[in-house]
Scaffold this motif. Structure first.
Motif, short mmCIF file in Angstrom:
data_model
loop_
_atom_site.label_atom_id
_atom_site.label_comp_id
_atom_site.label_asym_id
_atom_site.label_seq_id
_atom_site.Cartn_x
_atom_site.Cartn_y
_atom_site.Cartn_z
N PRO A 105 0.72 -1.11 -0.04
CA PRO A 105 0.06 0.05 0.01
C PRO A 105 0.80 1.27 -0.11
N PRO A 106 0.31 2.48 -0.22
CA PRO A 106 1.10 3.55 -0.30
C PRO A 106 1.96 4.07 0.78
N ILE A 107 3.06 4.68 0.51
CA ILE A 107 4.17 4.64 1.72
C ILE A 107 5.20 5.70 0.97
N TRP A 154 9.02 8.16 1.68
CA TRP A 154 10.27 7.62 2.12
C TRP A 154 10.30 7.52 3.44
N ASP A 155 9.84 8.48 4.10
CA ASP A 155 10.12 8.77 5.69
C ASP A 155 9.48 7.49 6.42
N ARG A 156 8.51 6.67 5.96
CA ARG A 156 8.23 5.62 6.71
C ARG A 156 8.71 4.10 5.90
N MET A 157 9.64 4.37 5.10
CA MET A 157 10.15 3.07 4.38
C MET A 157 11.08 2.22 5.30
N CYS A 158 11.01 0.94 5.26
CA CYS A 158 11.83 0.15 6.00
C CYS A 158 13.28 0.24 5.23
N GLY A 159 14.18 -0.44 5.97
CA GLY A 159 15.59 -0.55 5.26
C GLY A 159 15.83 -0.99 3.94
N PRO A 160 15.24 -2.22 3.75
CA PRO A 160 15.56 -2.77 2.31
C PRO A 160 14.94 -1.75 1.20
N MET A 161 13.53 -1.47 1.61
CA MET A 161 12.86 -0.47 0.53
C MET A 161 13.85 0.72 0.38
N ARG A 162 14.23 1.12 1.37
CA ARG A 162 15.29 2.41 1.02
C ARG A 162 16.31 1.96 0.25
N ASN A 178 4.59 -3.53 2.05
CA ASN A 178 5.51 -2.55 1.86
C ASN A 178 6.54 -2.59 2.92
N GLY A 179 6.58 -3.52 3.66
CA GLY A 179 7.70 -3.44 4.96
C GLY A 179 7.29 -2.92 6.00
N THR A 180 6.33 -2.06 5.83
CA THR A 180 5.88 -1.35 6.88
C THR A 180 4.51 -1.76 7.20
N ASP A 181 3.58 -1.49 6.20
CA ASP A 181 2.26 -1.88 6.39
C ASP A 181 1.91 -2.96 5.38
N PHE A 182 0.75 -3.68 6.12
CA PHE A 182 0.05 -4.72 4.99
C PHE A 182 -1.32 -4.27 4.83
N GLY A 183 -1.40 -4.26 3.56
CA GLY A 183 -2.81 -3.73 2.95
C GLY A 183 -3.52 -4.80 2.29
#
Lengths: 415, 492, 63
Positions: free
Chosen positions: A45-47, A49-57, A255-260
């Motif tokens: 789901p939408p995310i 940069w500020d809330r992205m997890c390490g691998p996503m960044r 997205n590594g932070t949220d499940f949607g």
């Protein structure tokens, strides 16, 4: 029949009636014309940069260098925070495993649902180990992406077009009888696909060295088919979107932070909750301390009845995920059968007396039973750039389904 | 200085029998003064609060959570007990049953696995029983509701809906049924035969069906209606359907109807329906015989009389067990697991003109006061005893404390007990009683009846032997035990 | 009181019951031990005991 049941039967009918065919590999901008410069599609789901997890960044930094939007990773991080546009793959008919980044110069595989005319896209699987989908971003990772863009993608595209398209429904039916569940295990389908494509790859090849490299790359990657299965899942699920009064899930994604999740009767709205940690086994030298929370659009395969829902077809996976005895594989499938509208007669599991895979998750049943959909998944390292450290299973957070139920009830005039 | 420890397991539900069993095991550990494992409903939290073992953590539990609560002599004993409880909870297979039956989480999935299903047996907490019954009825299933604590207006509405769908609702609070030879809930192994039973009471059905079986006859069907079917609010929906079904059943030649005395209007409609039947009926409106009966019906005041009526006079001359005349205490204390057996004992006493008190008094008996200064019949299955505790039919240990009290009371000369056998019940109630009595000082005579058959999982002959060896006088029926008590008083 | 007669009920007595057991597992085990056909439902409160959600589910069931 009651309205909701009727709408859910229609959703199931559309999923089952789908006829997904792998038709092409094209540059991302051709598949998704809206895909602009400095625009990144990501898993889940939408995310921002500020809330992205390490691998996503890590993946974002790497892809920015790959696309030429930044000189190096540090510069990429600054640019990402300041000026990149982030959108979910799902908003553009695409899906991607793990970090799942889609940008303009990548080649995308195209799956067309011939029954409904819709298309879905997914990038080409990079192989196992240190790869961008697990947040890898060093020179090796970026060079591989370049080779995929310049050599493999075009070669695959030519071969698939030459073949007239690869029908995926029968391919997966065979894969299920050969021990694949199309999420954690794609050994059979990857092999079947390569067997089918090899003559066309050879026929359309301009360079024997390149041909060898392509055949070798696909042949060495047991998960090559995963990305095709995902695009297929998306192509099958999309026609079931937006059916009034249907409580069937049309997408599950992280997205590594949220499940949607998205639900047919509530349209394109996302219902999100903090993503959970996978439970599984780790590669030597790694443990749960290293693990990143669950990630990827790949749960689209569970959405259409594969992955953990088809676990009984893939007893080998049960050991993989540390769940114990192979005979327990059927327990997963039986349990998921309690939260779905029906089963898929085209995709059957020999070990369960050829029962069809459970299909069409009904949020009402999930909330009532408290049985959250189970998802088979890889586990990424929590730090950017390290890559995959294990594999396991994860539960979809119940809160997504509970929130969705409340919103769904409102659409039905129930408070 | 004792400590209270609470632990909450989120989103955990186990059935109450399993939890009560573990509770008792934990309570028996060294240093544990009180223990309860219970689902976190408001009512259950109240029980823990009353018991003085609800801590702040337990108070946060939701109805979907499991509370482990205990009071221990010290923290170490408490922690050890919590650890033991956790271990017991984590080994459901050690509780014996999981592998025996395949299970699902929803009625829908269960019906998919057993498409031929025609009946749902529901034993969930009362708050949820009606909703589950409605779901079951959606699948065309008849329903037997073992659960109690269902509001009577819900019962009435559910039964009317069921009748529209031509489905039976047996219950709520239906402990026993035997359908085409299949025992459901608490039921005994009785031969099939030509006698049909319609019963508002589970132990009533058990006692009558066992008396019939022991006389060499058999049961076609026993249909439970739930204790309130003949109340005006419900209007005998299930009873009337059962009369029709047994009328249409070729196997059934004689019908026994067992209930508490019904509302007059309901009695009329039931007896009108009976009058239309081609089959002979025995009507046992416990304690009440002043009804105008149709020609094809006879009345019986007690369960024993009902069995005798259907069996014919030959079986009606029981051998009274020899009980010595009471020389010390002159009072009788009845401690019953079966509510209807408690009622029957009171009726026998009233028929003999003796005053009797009870926590569930029949007409003519008086409500139990604080002091037990007369003959007392206590139903240990009544709510006041079973709130948060197992029913004495599951767990005969529930009777230990009141029995010890009765045996220690010099005014009590005779203790009346019922031992109820069959599926669903405790596996060795006589053995429990014998172990309790072993080596215990007692002046009072103990007279018991044993409801069951030799084919039961706890064979009656062996249970009777155990009791006799423990010095208990065993009567051939519950009414017979009460009559023996009266004989010992020297009254009749 | 409703005196309406709806005719015969769906056959309950014609054959031994085939049971869906919801709740106490002991009853299912007993039935299975007698060779009866039984499927057990491991019941727990709907929606984990959340009464708001359970209420929504109940209302939606009728739709």
């Amino acid at each position: 029949m009651k309205t909701i049941d009727q709408a859910n039967q229609e959703a199931l009918r559309r999923i089952l009636a789908g006829d997904p065919v792998l038709v092409d590999v094209v540059p991302a901008t051709e598949a998704i014309p809206d895909l602009a410069d400095r625009m990144i599609l990501h898993a889940g789901p939408p995310i921002g940069w500020d809330r992205m997890c390490g691998p996503m960044r890590g993946a974002v930094m790497g892809i920015a260098v790959f696309e030429g939007w930044a000189e190096n990773l540090d510069a990429a991080a600054k640019a990402a925070a300041a000026s990149f546009a982030f959108h979910p793959n799902h908003h553009f008919g695409a899906v991607g495993p793990m970090t799942g980044l889609t940008t303009q110069s990548q080649p995308l595989m195209v799956v067309e649902n011939k029954a409904f005319g819709n298309r879905a896209y997914c990038a080409i699987n990079e192989g196992l180990g240190k790869v961008m989908r697990f947040g890898g971003n060093d020179a090796e990772v970026l060079n591989r992406l370049r080779w995929i863009r310049e050599v493999l993608g075009p070669a695959l595209g030519r071969a698939i077009r030459e073949s007239g398209g690869i029908a995926l429904k029968p391919l997966i039916a065979r894969g299920l009888t050969m021990g694949d569940e199309m999420h954690q295990r794609n050994v059979a389908c990857s092999s079947l696909l390569l067997r089918q494509l090899a003559p066309f790859l050879a026929r359309t090849s301009k360079d024997a060295g390149e041909l060898v490299a392509c055949l070798d790359f696909i042949g060495r990657n047991d998960q090559f088919f995963l990305n095709i299965a995902m695009a297929m899942g998306k192509a099958l699920a999309d026609p079931a979107r937006g059916i009034k009064a249907s409580s069937v899930v049309t997408a599950m994604s992280r997205n590594g932070t949220d499940f949607g999740i998205r639900v047919s009767g509530t349209g394109d709205r996302w219902f999100t909750a903090p993503v959970e940690m996978p439970v599984g086994i780790y590669f030597p030298g790694f443990s749960e301390k290293d693990a990143n929370p669950d990630m990827g659009d790949s749960a689209i395969v569970e959405t259409v009845g594969l992955g953990a829902f088809a676990m009984a077809a893939a007893p080998a996976v049960v050991g993989y995920i540390g769940a114990g005895r192979a005979s327990e594989a059927a327990v997963f499938t039986r349990s998921m059968a309690e939260i779905v509208v029906g089963s898929n007669p085209a995709w059957t599991i020999p070990a369960m007396d050829f029962a069809g895979v459970p299909t069409g998750i009904d949020i009402r049943l999930v909330v009532e039973t408290g049985l959250a959909p189970t998802i088979n998944t890889g586990i990424a390292h929590r730090e950017p750039g390290v890559g995959q450290v294990g594999a396991g299973i994860v539960k979809a957070p119940l809160k997504c389904f509970q929130d969705a139920l409340v919103a769904f009830a409102q659409t039905m005039g129930v408070e | 200085m004792s400590v209270i420890l609470n632990e909450v397991r989120r989103a955990t539900y186990l059935d109450s029998i399993v939890l009560m069993r573990i509770s008792r095991q934990i309570a028996a550990l060294p240093g544990i003064e009180e223990a309860g494992l219970i689902i976190g409903t408001p009512a259950n939290k109240e029980i823990l609060r009353d018991a003085g073992i609800l801590g702040p953590e337990g108070a946060t539990a939701e109805p979907g959570d499991l509370i482990l609560a205990l009071r221990a002599s010290d923290a170490r004993a408490g922690q050890a007990a919590l650890a033991a409880a956790t271990q017991l909870l984590d080994q459901p297979s050690a509780l014996g049953t999981t592998a025996a039956v395949e299970s699902s989480r929803t009625i829908r999935a269960a019906v998919q696995r057993l498409p031929a299903a025609n009946l749902a047996l529901i034993s969930v907490p009362g708050d949820f029983a009606v909703a589950e019954a409605r779901k079951a009825m959606e699948f065309g299933l008849h329903v037997m509701i073992f659960s109690d604590n269902v509001p009577i207006e819900d019962e009435a509405a559910l039964k009317r809906e069921a009748r529209e769908r031509r489905l039976f609702v047996m219950g709520p609070d239906c402990g026993t049924a035997i359908v085409a030879g299949g025992p459901l809930g608490f039921a005994n192994v009785v031969p099939r035969g030509d006698i049909g039973i319609i019963g508002a009471s589970g132990t009533g059905i058990q006692e009558v069906s066992c008396l019939i079986a022991r006389a060499g006859r058999g049961i076609s069907h026993a249909i439970g209606t739930g204790g309130r079917d003949l109340k005006a609010e419900v209007g005998a929906v299930t009873t009337l359907m059962a009369i029709d079904a047994l009328e249409a059943d070729d196997r059934t030649k004689h019908v026994v109807l067992i209930s508490k005395p019904p509302a007059a209007s309901v009695a009329r409609s039931v007896l009108d329906r009976v009058a239309k039947s081609s089959k002979p009926f025995t009507i046992c409106f416990l304690g009440a015989t002043d009804f105008a009966l149709p020609a094809n019906a006879r009345s019986a005041a007690t369960l024993k009389a009902a069995a005798d009526s259907v069996l014919g006079a030959s079986a009606a001359s029981p051998v009274k067990p020899p009980v010595r005349r009471l020389d010390g205490g002159r009072l009788v204390r009845g401690l019953f697991a079966g509510g209807t057996l408690c009622s029957e004992a009171q009726i026998v006493f009233r028929q003999a003109g003796l005053p009797v008190m009870s926590n569930v008094p029949v007409p003519g008996a008086s409500a139990m006061a604080g002091v037990h200064d007369g003959h007392v019949m206590i139903d240990l299955g009544d709510d006041e005893f079973t709130r948060g505790r197992p029913h004495p039919m599951f767990e005969p240990g529930v009777r230990d404390a009141p029995l010890a009290e009765a045996l220690a009371d010099p005014s009590v000369g005779l203790v009346l007990l019922d031992v109820v056998l069959g599926y669903g019940g405790h596996l060795d109630p006589a053995g429990h009683l014998a172990a309790f009595l072993a080596g215990r000082e007692r002046r009072a005579v103990i007279v018991a009846s044993v409801t069951g058959t030799d084919a039961d999982p706890q064979p009656r002959d062996a249970q009777v032997r155990t009791l006799v060896e423990a010095g208990v006088v065993v009567a051939d029926s519950n009414a017979g035990a009460a009559e023996a008590a009266i004989a010992a008083l020297g009254v009749s | 009181m409703d005196e309406k007669d709806d005719g015969a009920s769906h056959d309950l007595l014609g054959a031994p019951p085939r049971v869906i057991n919801i709740g106490l597992e002991i009853f299912a085990v007993n039935l299975a031990s007698q060779g009866a056909e039984v499927a057990h439902v491991r019941w727990s409160p709907p929606a984990g005991g959340n009464s708001h959600l359970a209420g929504l589910l109940e209302k939606l069931q009728g739709r």
